[in-house]
Design an enzyme around this catalytic site. Sequence first.
Site, PDB file in Angstrom:
ATOM      1  N   HIS A   1       4.767   6.489  11.538  1.00 44.73           N
ATOM      2  CA  HIS A   1       4.264   6.296  10.170  1.00 44.73           C
ATOM      3  C   HIS A   1       3.387   7.520   9.871  1.00 44.73           C
ATOM      4  O   HIS A   1       2.168   7.425   9.765  1.00 44.73           O
ATOM      5  CB  HIS A   1       3.453   4.997  10.114  1.00 44.73           C
ATOM      6  CG  HIS A   1       3.146   4.539   8.717  1.00 44.73           C
ATOM      7  ND1 HIS A   1       3.534   5.229   7.594  1.00 44.73           N
ATOM      8  CD2 HIS A   1       2.471   3.441   8.266  1.00 44.73           C
ATOM      9  CE1 HIS A   1       3.118   4.576   6.525  1.00 44.73           C
ATOM     10  NE2 HIS A   1       2.468   3.493   6.908  1.00 44.73           N
TER      11      HIS A   1
ATOM     12  N   LYS B   1      24.680  -5.466   0.722  1.00 44.34           N
ATOM     13  CA  LYS B   1      26.151  -5.529   0.756  1.00 44.34           C
ATOM     14  C   LYS B   1      26.685  -4.898   2.035  1.00 44.34           C
ATOM     15  O   LYS B   1      27.898  -4.785   2.208  1.00 44.34           O
ATOM     16  CB  LYS B   1      26.726  -4.778  -0.447  1.00 44.34           C
ATOM     17  CG  LYS B   1      26.324  -5.348  -1.782  1.00 44.34           C
ATOM     18  CD  LYS B   1      26.865  -4.449  -2.898  1.00 44.34           C
ATOM     19  CE  LYS B   1      26.237  -4.825  -4.223  1.00 44.34           C
ATOM     20  NZ  LYS B   1      26.396  -3.759  -5.210  1.00 44.34           N
TER      21      LYS B   1
ATOM     22  N   ARG C   1       0.803  -1.210   0.000  1.00 45.87           N
ATOM     23  CA  ARG C   1       0.000   0.000   0.000  1.00 45.87           C
ATOM     24  C   ARG C   1       0.843   1.271   0.000  1.00 45.87           C
ATOM     25  O   ARG C   1       0.689   2.140  -0.854  1.00 45.87           O
ATOM     26  CB  ARG C   1      -0.868   0.014   1.250  1.00 45.87           C
ATOM     27  CG  ARG C   1      -2.264   0.469   1.076  1.00 45.87           C
ATOM     28  CD  ARG C   1      -3.066  -0.031   2.246  1.00 45.87           C
ATOM     29  NE  ARG C   1      -2.603  -1.371   2.590  1.00 45.87           N
ATOM     30  CZ  ARG C   1      -3.007  -2.465   1.975  1.00 45.87           C
ATOM     31  NH1 ARG C   1      -3.868  -2.390   1.009  1.00 45.87           N
ATOM     32  NH2 ARG C   1      -2.527  -3.643   2.329  1.00 45.87           N
ATOM     33  N   THR C   2       1.721   1.383   0.962  1.00 45.18           N
ATOM     34  CA  THR C   2       2.424   2.654   1.139  1.00 45.18           C
ATOM     35  C   THR C   2       3.306   2.965  -0.068  1.00 45.18           C
ATOM     36  O   THR C   2       3.315   4.082  -0.577  1.00 45.18           O
ATOM     37  CB  THR C   2       3.256   2.627   2.434  1.00 45.18           C
ATOM     38  OG1 THR C   2       2.410   2.221   3.495  1.00 45.18           O
ATOM     39  CG2 THR C   2       3.838   3.974   2.746  1.00 45.18           C
TER      40      THR C   2
ATOM     41  N   ARG D   1      11.000   3.526   3.894  1.00 37.94           N
ATOM     42  CA  ARG D   1      10.498   2.586   4.910  1.00 37.94           C
ATOM     43  C   ARG D   1      11.660   1.707   5.347  1.00 37.94           C
ATOM     44  O   ARG D   1      12.449   1.248   4.512  1.00 37.94           O
ATOM     45  CB  ARG D   1       9.380   1.712   4.360  1.00 37.94           C
ATOM     46  CG  ARG D   1       9.097   0.538   5.299  1.00 37.94           C
ATOM     47  CD  ARG D   1       7.785  -0.086   5.078  1.00 37.94           C
ATOM     48  NE  ARG D   1       6.713   0.813   5.436  1.00 37.94           N
ATOM     49  CZ  ARG D   1       5.437   0.445   5.500  1.00 37.94           C
ATOM     50  NH1 ARG D   1       5.105  -0.792   5.239  1.00 37.94           N
ATOM     51  NH2 ARG D   1       4.502   1.301   5.823  1.00 37.94           N
TER      52      ARG D   1
END
Lengths: 139, 304
Positions: free
Chosen positions: B129, B80, B51-52, B101
């Site tokens: 959020h 890495k 969604r985000t 995120r």
Amino acid sequence: MNIDSIKNGIVVDHIRSGESMELYRMLGLDELDCQVAIIKNAVSRKMGRKDMIKIAADIDVDLDVLGYIDPNITVNIIRNGELVEKRHVELPRRLTNVLKCKNPRCITTVEQELDQVFLLTDPVDRVYRCLYCETKAES
Amino acid sequence: MRHLNDILDLSTEEIEQLIKRAEDIIAHPGDYAEKCRGKKLATLFYEPSTRTRLSFEAAMYELGGVVLGFSEAQSSSAAKGESVADTVRTVSCYADIIAMRHPKEGAPRVAAMNSSIPVINAGDGGHNHPTQTLTDLLTIKREKGGFSGLTVGFCGDLKFGRTVHSLITALSRYPDIKIALISPAELKLPSYVKRDVIQKKEIEYVQTTDLTSVMPSLDVLYMTRVQRERFFNEEDYMRLRDSYILTPEKLVSAKSDLCIMHPLPRVNEISTAVDSDPRAAYFKQVLYGKYIRMALIMMLLGIE
């Protein structure tokens, strides 16, 4: 019990009784080559009992660490056997690399060379929170 | 240069402006189709999100901009061992704005400290959020007309639910808000949120384990998922997962204009039979999320 007075150095005074060892560790005094004396349970008119630390060298003491441990601590600077300056510490607004965040999900657990920074968020209750994840510091 | 890490980085006036802008975008989408022409959004998603990430990407495309980035840590230099700081310094050379995120809490703040372009926190672990909170605020504004005087019920996982903490914090800045906290004992709202937000602002609240007892009083019901990824222990997760399941039967005593919200994804906490109820607003909420992100991208890029 007598401990020689110091000629050049620092006396950390008015430490709450029993806290001098923690301060010794947090200030990294174990790494010094000079004479360091810890005086525990000294008689104090103001506090009843107090601890003191005498350091026979003119080093830079981290006043933020002192302020965090106890904002009532005083730091006396001694030169040629004379008291030349008395510094009062205060609760620091920001602590860098003094405390470690205990939150296993915090970015400080993985990010390379990231400073551990805590901010004073509640001066009344002396609450410090991690700058990154806002987890409360364990006192 | 502005970043958005926490909903409290925005004043209530700025939130008002964003909502106004989002509502204008809803009314006149054509006026915004070229606003970000030539601008690039980097979506740095270190953990999966449908969604985000898609909401941010759709928002940027609808503004006429383009999107680059990665959708999991394994397909980035993080695999890495590259630090967040170094990744962001690099991405700052390619893009105009970042949406990040990250599973580690505080990562977007580290990103903002090292970035020469605006960074939006698109969710950091169980911490913040803010764009979900903006989405929730726009939804409440659209569905209920405003915030003041509402009774808002939060149901489910109130302990780990970051969207709940942020929305309570955001709503606490409006007058006459009443709050109902509905959760099993193990997933109660953390005491610091209750003390530092609800009690400090003297907000009227009830705390209960029984959803039906408070249902008739609610104007908004904010359902949450018990999130598997927030538990270290599978047994605890399985035990608490089915604590509250919203069904049409439970809604019998609810107000006729109740607004049912959910940050999604849901697992089973809202029965699909509720989806056709006109009070169900959770899919509209998804759409509003795109519009508020469009407004936010414009604000942080300084585009009028």
